[in-house]
Design a protein around this motif. Structure first.
Motif, mmCIF file in Angstrom:
data_model
loop_
_atom_site.group_PDB
_atom_site.id
_atom_site.type_symbol
_atom_site.label_atom_id
_atom_site.label_comp_id
_atom_site.label_asym_id
_atom_site.label_seq_id
_atom_site.Cartn_x
_atom_site.Cartn_y
_atom_site.Cartn_z
ATOM 1 N N TYR A 74 1.001 -1.153 -0.056
ATOM 2 C CA TYR A 74 0.116 0.044 -0.029
ATOM 3 C C TYR A 74 0.978 1.043 -0.064
ATOM 4 C CZ TYR A 74 0.902 0.490 4.924
ATOM 5 O OH TYR A 74 1.587 0.524 6.399
ATOM 6 N N CYS A 75 0.501 2.578 -0.361
ATOM 7 C CA CYS A 75 1.199 3.596 -0.586
ATOM 8 C C CYS A 75 0.758 4.596 0.449
ATOM 9 C CB CYS A 75 0.967 4.084 -1.947
ATOM 10 S SG CYS A 75 2.357 5.076 -2.635
ATOM 11 N N VAL A 76 1.690 5.372 0.916
ATOM 12 C CA VAL A 76 1.211 6.641 1.999
ATOM 13 C C VAL A 76 1.991 7.848 1.496
ATOM 14 C CG1 VAL A 76 1.276 7.439 4.407
ATOM 15 C CG2 VAL A 76 1.086 5.079 3.701
ATOM 16 N N ALA A 77 1.232 9.063 1.360
ATOM 17 C CA ALA A 77 1.536 10.117 0.716
ATOM 18 C C ALA A 77 1.389 11.498 1.831
ATOM 19 C CB ALA A 77 1.042 10.630 -0.407
ATOM 20 N N LYS A 78 2.174 12.123 2.045
ATOM 21 C CA LYS A 78 1.907 13.296 2.896
ATOM 22 C C LYS A 78 2.495 14.417 2.576
ATOM 23 C CE LYS A 78 3.825 15.161 7.484
ATOM 24 N NZ LYS A 78 4.218 16.616 6.706
ATOM 25 N N TYR A 79 1.580 15.579 2.790
ATOM 26 C CA TYR A 79 2.147 16.877 2.045
ATOM 27 C C TYR A 79 1.235 17.832 3.290
ATOM 28 C CZ TYR A 79 2.698 21.227 -0.296
ATOM 29 O OH TYR A 79 3.257 22.584 -0.619
ATOM 30 N N GLY A 80 1.782 18.595 4.040
ATOM 31 C CA GLY A 80 1.292 19.232 4.975
ATOM 32 C C GLY A 80 0.967 18.498 6.064
ATOM 33 N N ALA A 81 -0.354 18.861 6.763
ATOM 34 C CA ALA A 81 -1.005 18.294 7.665
ATOM 35 C C ALA A 81 -1.892 17.047 7.224
ATOM 36 C CB ALA A 81 -2.059 19.000 8.593
ATOM 37 N N LYS A 82 -2.016 16.774 5.910
ATOM 38 C CA LYS A 82 -2.850 15.784 5.382
ATOM 39 C C LYS A 82 -1.908 14.587 4.908
ATOM 40 C CE LYS A 82 -6.263 15.132 1.622
ATOM 41 N NZ LYS A 82 -6.740 15.726 0.308
ATOM 42 N N TRP A 83 -2.375 13.505 5.242
ATOM 43 C CA TRP A 83 -1.688 11.905 4.928
ATOM 44 C C TRP A 83 -2.826 11.240 4.273
ATOM 45 C CZ3 TRP A 83 3.015 10.308 7.852
ATOM 46 C CH2 TRP A 83 3.336 11.371 8.710
ATOM 47 N N VAL A 84 -2.445 10.743 3.394
ATOM 48 C CA VAL A 84 -3.363 9.635 2.549
ATOM 49 C C VAL A 84 -2.934 8.348 2.500
ATOM 50 C CG1 VAL A 84 -4.539 11.573 1.158
ATOM 51 C CG2 VAL A 84 -2.501 10.214 0.165
ATOM 52 N N ARG A 85 -3.403 7.397 2.503
ATOM 53 C CA ARG A 85 -3.497 5.918 2.495
ATOM 54 C C ARG A 85 -4.327 5.131 1.325
ATOM 55 N NH1 ARG A 85 -2.742 1.758 7.370
ATOM 56 N NH2 ARG A 85 -2.917 -0.040 6.261
ATOM 57 N N THR A 86 -3.477 4.656 0.110
ATOM 58 C CA THR A 86 -4.084 4.100 -0.802
ATOM 59 C C THR A 86 -4.876 2.574 0.062
ATOM 60 O OG1 THR A 86 -2.246 2.552 -1.501
ATOM 61 C CG2 THR A 86 -2.704 5.103 -2.255
ATOM 62 N N ARG A 87 -5.554 1.909 -0.821
ATOM 63 C CA ARG A 87 -5.956 0.500 -0.301
ATOM 64 C C ARG A 87 -4.872 -0.326 -0.521
ATOM 65 N NH1 ARG A 87 -7.623 -2.927 -4.406
ATOM 66 N NH2 ARG A 87 -7.291 -2.260 -6.555
ATOM 67 N N THR A 88 -4.840 -1.370 0.189
ATOM 68 C CA THR A 88 -3.871 -2.514 0.223
ATOM 69 C C THR A 88 -4.241 -3.255 -1.107
ATOM 70 O OG1 THR A 88 -3.312 -2.275 2.428
ATOM 71 C CG2 THR A 88 -2.705 -4.302 1.351
ATOM 72 N N ALA A 89 -3.360 -3.647 -2.206
ATOM 73 C CA ALA A 89 -3.457 -4.630 -3.008
ATOM 74 C C ALA A 89 -2.683 -5.670 -2.382
ATOM 75 C CB ALA A 89 -2.597 -3.978 -4.250
ATOM 76 N N LEU A 90 -3.620 -7.009 -2.329
ATOM 77 C CA LEU A 90 -3.370 -8.281 -1.968
ATOM 78 C C LEU A 90 -2.612 -9.108 -2.666
ATOM 79 C CD1 LEU A 90 -6.591 -8.658 0.244
ATOM 80 C CD2 LEU A 90 -4.523 -7.678 0.936
ATOM 81 N N ASN A 91 -1.362 -9.674 -2.105
ATOM 82 C CA ASN A 91 -0.727 -10.827 -2.762
ATOM 83 C C ASN A 91 -0.562 -10.594 -4.157
ATOM 84 O OD1 ASN A 91 0.359 -13.270 -2.551
ATOM 85 N ND2 ASN A 91 -1.332 -14.396 -3.507
#
Length: 1016
Positions: A632-649
């Motif tokens: 899964y992917c995490v992105a941060k800019y400023g106070a906002k964090w985003v997390r994508t869904r987890t692609a399984l296996n």
């Protein structure tokens, strides 16, 4: 003699069908013979693996012939009545003189597709392998080549001509898709070929390996491009495997007007930075009047949603004939394997679940929905039995539609690849948005205390200290030996809204070393009105607080209470300094520089859009669990964090999720990282595992062009004690849109941090301590979210360990410093060449320019700035076209010694044995000794300059003073232009008038005394 043309595959072909795709096939023309391959519908990266065989009618005329390979788009797949059956996609013309003489000498080569005319729109490349079949090989190879050109249904594996792109013998050809994801892609090597035959010698010309390259200028006529496979190919240059690769995905934001209009029907305009992904959504709302199946009359209903081999199950509700579920299931277009969707209602049972009823949907009748359309209204459906007869009782409310990842049901839906996960693991796979807590600095000034009495009245008062605590942050003043101590010490703490942790100030008596006994305590809530906010950097009034008696551990255990009034007081000044910006990340790549006070913040200057498309070639990390990876992917800019869904296996996940941030400062950095989710499966006996790091990408906004969509494959790298390892590639789409040009340009003249950081600066040591505390506070707050953003994820994104010592990083910074002086060194060398007349013409021109500037001094500054303008204009055409990324050569990551990396990843304090620590200490002493020598030499030169007028050497100072007086008289009498001309001509004099010995001023300066002889 025959000519064999093996056609392997093509990549990144231009879209031609109006839906970001094409139907390609290859047509080869040689000596009035024309053959073609099969058509690959809707595939911009087709794979043919076919061989076409042609007759060589005149071997003597063969070197002068040309082989035309054309890639065409078959329009008859969409329109059977099309006037033009095909559309041009690109071509390659190869000189027959460059064809290999046998299949053993031939290698697979990639050729960039060329235009046919000025207005042709061509992109991509094609992989070919061309060779001759002699008469001795016709009995076998020609038959095999002819058989290989048949349809795939008629091919026999043992009769296919062996080619360079066939799998090696060591690998099985029947591997699954999961095993294919683990294989590294073969490098595409482009060759330039002559358009026509010519005489001359044949030479080999190596080319750079690239995934997407433009055709290079053709070599001289007659040059061959067939290169024999070397016995030991040279390794790639440093950093060559970690470069940035530009891509051209079919994004609506990068298409032309027609293609974008066609794509708009598939995806909303707000999602123009990602590729559209089709999903089948099934929303199970509730049911009513369900028939009972047990003898007891109870019903424990649940719903199964089946589509082919994929199944989603709701939770079961005990003894409820009118259940309410409100669950949504999403099936990816890759998993649409059936023509019917089956929704089955069952009764939960101990042995076997009982069938209650079902509803069937034909996939062709499912409606499509594209936001911003309103959500599809659910409907009641009568349940039917297995034979299709409608039941007398029982209805279920459902909503079924086809949508994309732009649908609002996408984040909370149960995806088809996660239906088998437990509820605990399912929650950690969904995409979420987080916000960092609002932080502010709390300033505490411990001024004094009054009437402090000892904890034990039988002994005199010991030195007292003030212990100040906010949560886990503890600071202490210096001890004062008085009943009315005066400290006057200032401390800074990090506080987070809603300020639920109080400030505890304790006056302690230092009875012995390491033993402090409490005397009194005061607890102050941090929230208003107890602690005022200081938004305008004004003076805050101090207050006296009464101290309540602090009980000892024995008294607290005995249940004793403080019954009498305690008369001691403490003088404090408290304030929330919201005019500062609380640093929770390094200032070198900070993403937010705004002050804590909202009213002091400036307006936004633009919008940052990020499309997390996909990743590829990830490294499997869960072989022991029988899985590949769950990225899964995490992105941060400023106070906002985003997390994508987890692609399984999977090792090649496709997210295609788009996020947006408001930009307040262009000189900020976007951070994106990939992790392997360890929470999708229940923890084993070893406890909960941490999410593994895959790699990180940083994008500085100031390096991006306005309104341009950057689509690149960023290399993911992991640095470990064993060395640098490439862990995959991350495909991102980034766009920075400016909404206020004047404000953005004005930001370049403003301070980087808020005003308070310069008017009332915080010391470097204290700032590092506060930054560490802010990181811990952010990690703790985000770790309490659902699903949690784990501490190891937050610490990796904020670079908690960036301040630790690293010999590798020290070397990198040293070479960065030396590279800064490379320009000055180059100018000094050029000036030395001018003075030594290495190029007489250049030296004469410099003399003329020098005389002109001396005669007209008003032209000096205009000439300098005009020169700077011309250099900038000249470098514009060579400006970087790709955003910067992690540079392994600059970081000294590839050539770092294993022991240096082991030291870099060591714990603090160290956990290594004594002999290793002793060896590293000796190495550090050696490096520090050289640094010490350089610093001493710099100090020596400065002290010599100071000794010119200090009369430490009376003779040298007397000489300098007398010469200064003579120089003043001469310069007063002589015009300045004459002095400048004489000095310049003397410096630029011919080498014949120069001495090989050092000059007199240099010798005089070297003889001046320094303080080195005064050191012990």
């Amino acid at each position: 003699m025959k000519l064999a043309v093996e056609i392997s595959d093509a990549a990144d072909l231009a879209p031609k069908d109006g839906a970001a795709s094409c139907n390609p096939y290859v047509e080869v023309d040689f000596d009035d013979q024309r053959q073609r391959t099969a058509t690959k519908p809707a595939d911009r990266n087709p794979y043919w693996n076919q061989t076409l065989v042609f007759d060589v009618r005149d071997p003597a005329r063969f070197p002068s012939l040309a082989i035309d390979v054309s890639v065409l788009h078959d329009r008859r797949h969409q329109d059977h009545n099309a006037l033009r059956p095909h559309t041009f996609l690109g071509r390659v013309r190869i000189n027959a003189a460059s064809v290999a003489q046998s299949s053993q000498e031939a290698v697979l080569q990639r050729y960039p597709l060329e235009k046919r005319g000025l207005f042709s729109r061509v992109s991509g490349d094609i992989a070919l392998r061309i060779y001759l079949l002699t008469s001795s090989q016709n009995g076998d190879n020609s038959n095999n080549a002819a058989a290989a050109s048949m349809d795939d249904q008629q091919q026999e594996p043992e009769r296919i001509v062996s080619s360079a792109f066939a799998p090696p013998e060591g690998k099985s050809g029947s591997s699954s898709h999961d095993h294919d994801d683990q294989e590294e892609p073969r490098p595409r090597i482009f060759r330039s070929v002559p358009a026509a035959a010519g005489g001359g010698d044949q030479h080999q010309q190596p080319r750079r390996a690239s995934l997407h390259a433009v055709a290079a200028p053709p070599p001289p006529p007659g040059q061959t491009v067939v290169m024999p496979r070397p016995a030991a190919p040279p390794g790639p240059p440093p950093g060559g495997a970690y470069g940035l690769v530009e891509t051209k995905p079919p994004l609506p934001a990068k298409m032309g007007p027609r293609a974008a209009a066609a794509a708009a029907a598939k995806i909303a305009s707000t999602y123009d930075m990602v590729e559209p992904m089709t999903y089948l959504y099934v929303s199970v709302i509730k049911a009513r009047d369900l028939p009972t199946m047990d003898v007891t009359g109870a019903l424990d209903p649940f719903v199964e949603v089946k589509l082919g081999n994929f199944k989603g199950v709701t939770r079961h509700l005990e003894k409820n004939p009118n259940p309410v579920w409100r669950q949504t299931f999403a099936f990816s277009s890759e998993h649409l394997q059936a023509n019917q969707l089956e929704v089955v209602v069952k009764d939960k049972d101990m042995i076997k679940d009982d069938f209650v009823g079902r509803v069937l949907f034909d996939m062709t009748d499912v409606p499509a929905r594209v936001p911003p359309d309103s959500p599809l209204a659910p409907q009641w459906y009568r349940l039917a039995d297995r034979s299709g007869e409608k039941l007398r009782h029982g209805e279920i409310m459902l909503a079924v539609w086809k949508g994309t990842q732009a649908d609002e049901a996408f984040p909370e839906a149960w995806h088809s690849d996660a239906h088998s996960l437990p509820l605990e693991g399912l929650a950690s796979t969904r995409s979420k948005v987080y916000y960092s807590p609002k932080l502010a600095y709390l300033k505490v000034v411990a001024i004094a205390a009054q009437d402090v009495v000892p904890a034990d009245k039988g002994r005199p008062l010991a030195p007292t200290i003030a212990k100040i605590q906010l949560g886990g942050q503890v600071r202490r003043t210096r001890p004062q030996g008085s009943a009315n101590p005066a400290w006057n010490e200032e401390f800074m703490f990090v506080a987070a809204e809603p300020f639920d942790e109080p400030l505890v100030v304790t006056v302690e008596e230092r009875v012995a070393a390491g033993r402090d006994e409490p005397v009194g305590r005061v607890i102050v809530p941090v929230a208003a009105p107890y602690v005022p906010r200081n938004d305008l950097a004004k003076a805050v009034d101090s207050k006296w607080f009464n101290l309540s008696r602090a009980l000892t551990a024995d008294e607290a255990a005995a249940g004793k209470k403080d019954s009498k009034h305690f008369s001691s007081k403490i003088h404090l000044r408290l304030s929330l300094e919201t005019a500062y910006h609380v640093l929770d990340e390094s200032t070198h790549y900070a993403s937010d520089l705004q002050p804590s006070a909202k009213k002091l913040r400036k307006g936004g200057i633009g919008i940052l859009e990020l499309g997390v498309l996909s990743a590829r070639n990830l490294v499997p990390s869960k072989a022991k669990e029988g899985r590949l990876a769950d990225p899964y992917c995490v992105a941060k800019y400023g106070a906002k964090w985003v997390r994508t869904r987890t692609a399984l296996n999977t090792l090649a996940p496709r997210w295609n999720e788009q996020y947006t941030w408001e930009v307040f400062d262009p000189c900020t950095v976007l951070t994106v990282a990939v992790f392997d989710n360890s929470a999708v499966l229940p923890p084993g006996g070893g406890g909960e595992k941490a999410d593994q790091r895959v790699g990180k990408v940083r994008v500085r906004l100031s390096t991006l062009e306005i309104d341009r969509v950057y689509t690149h494959l960023y290399p993911l790298m992991a640095l470990s004690p064993s060395g640098l390892k490439k862990t995959g590639e991350l495909h991102l789409a980034v766009r920075f849109t400016c909404t206020a040009w004047a404000n953005m340009l004005g930001m370049y003249g403003r301070p980087l941090l808020p005003k308070m950081h310069y008017t009332h600066p915080i010391s470097v040591l204290q700032l590092d301590y506060l930054r560490f505390q802010a990181m811990q506070m952010v990690a703790a707050r985000l770790g309490r979210a659902e699903p949690p953003l784990r501490r190891e994820v937050v610490e990796y994104m904020l670079d908690v360990d960036s301040h630790m010592f690293s010999l590798r990083r020290s070397k990198a910074n040293f070479y960065r410093v030396t590279s800064l002086f490379s320009g000055a060194v180059a100018v000094a060398r050029w000036m030395d060449g001018i003075c030594k007349w290495k190029n007489p013409l250049t030296t004469v021109l410099v003399h003329v320019l020098f005389l002109i500037l001396v005669c007209y001094p008003e032209l000096i500054l205009p000439t300098v700035f005009l020169y700077l303008f011309m250099i900038g204009a000249w470098n514009y055409r060579r400006r970087p076209r790709k955003p910067p990324h992690m540079d392994t050569v600059l970081s000294h990551a590839e050539l770092a010694h294993p022991d240096e990396l082991d030291e870099e990843f060591d714990t603090f304090p160290t956990s290594k044995p004594g002999d290793v620590v002793r060896m590293r200490y000796d190495r550090l002493r050696s490096v520090a000794g050289r640094v010490q020598t350089v610093v001493g030499d710099l100090a020596t030169q400065g002290e010599r300059a100071q000794s010119l007028l200090s009369w430490r050497d009376p003779r040298a100072t007397a000489i300098f003073v007398v010469l200064s007086l003579l120089a003043a008289v001469v310069l007063y009498v002589t015009p300045f232009q004459v002095v400048a001309v004489v000095a310049g001509l003397y410096l630029l004099r011919h080498p014949r008038f120069r001495s090989k010995q050092p000059s007199v001023p240099f010798n005089f300066y070297k003889r001046l005394p320094a303080k080195t002889d005064m050191l012990l």
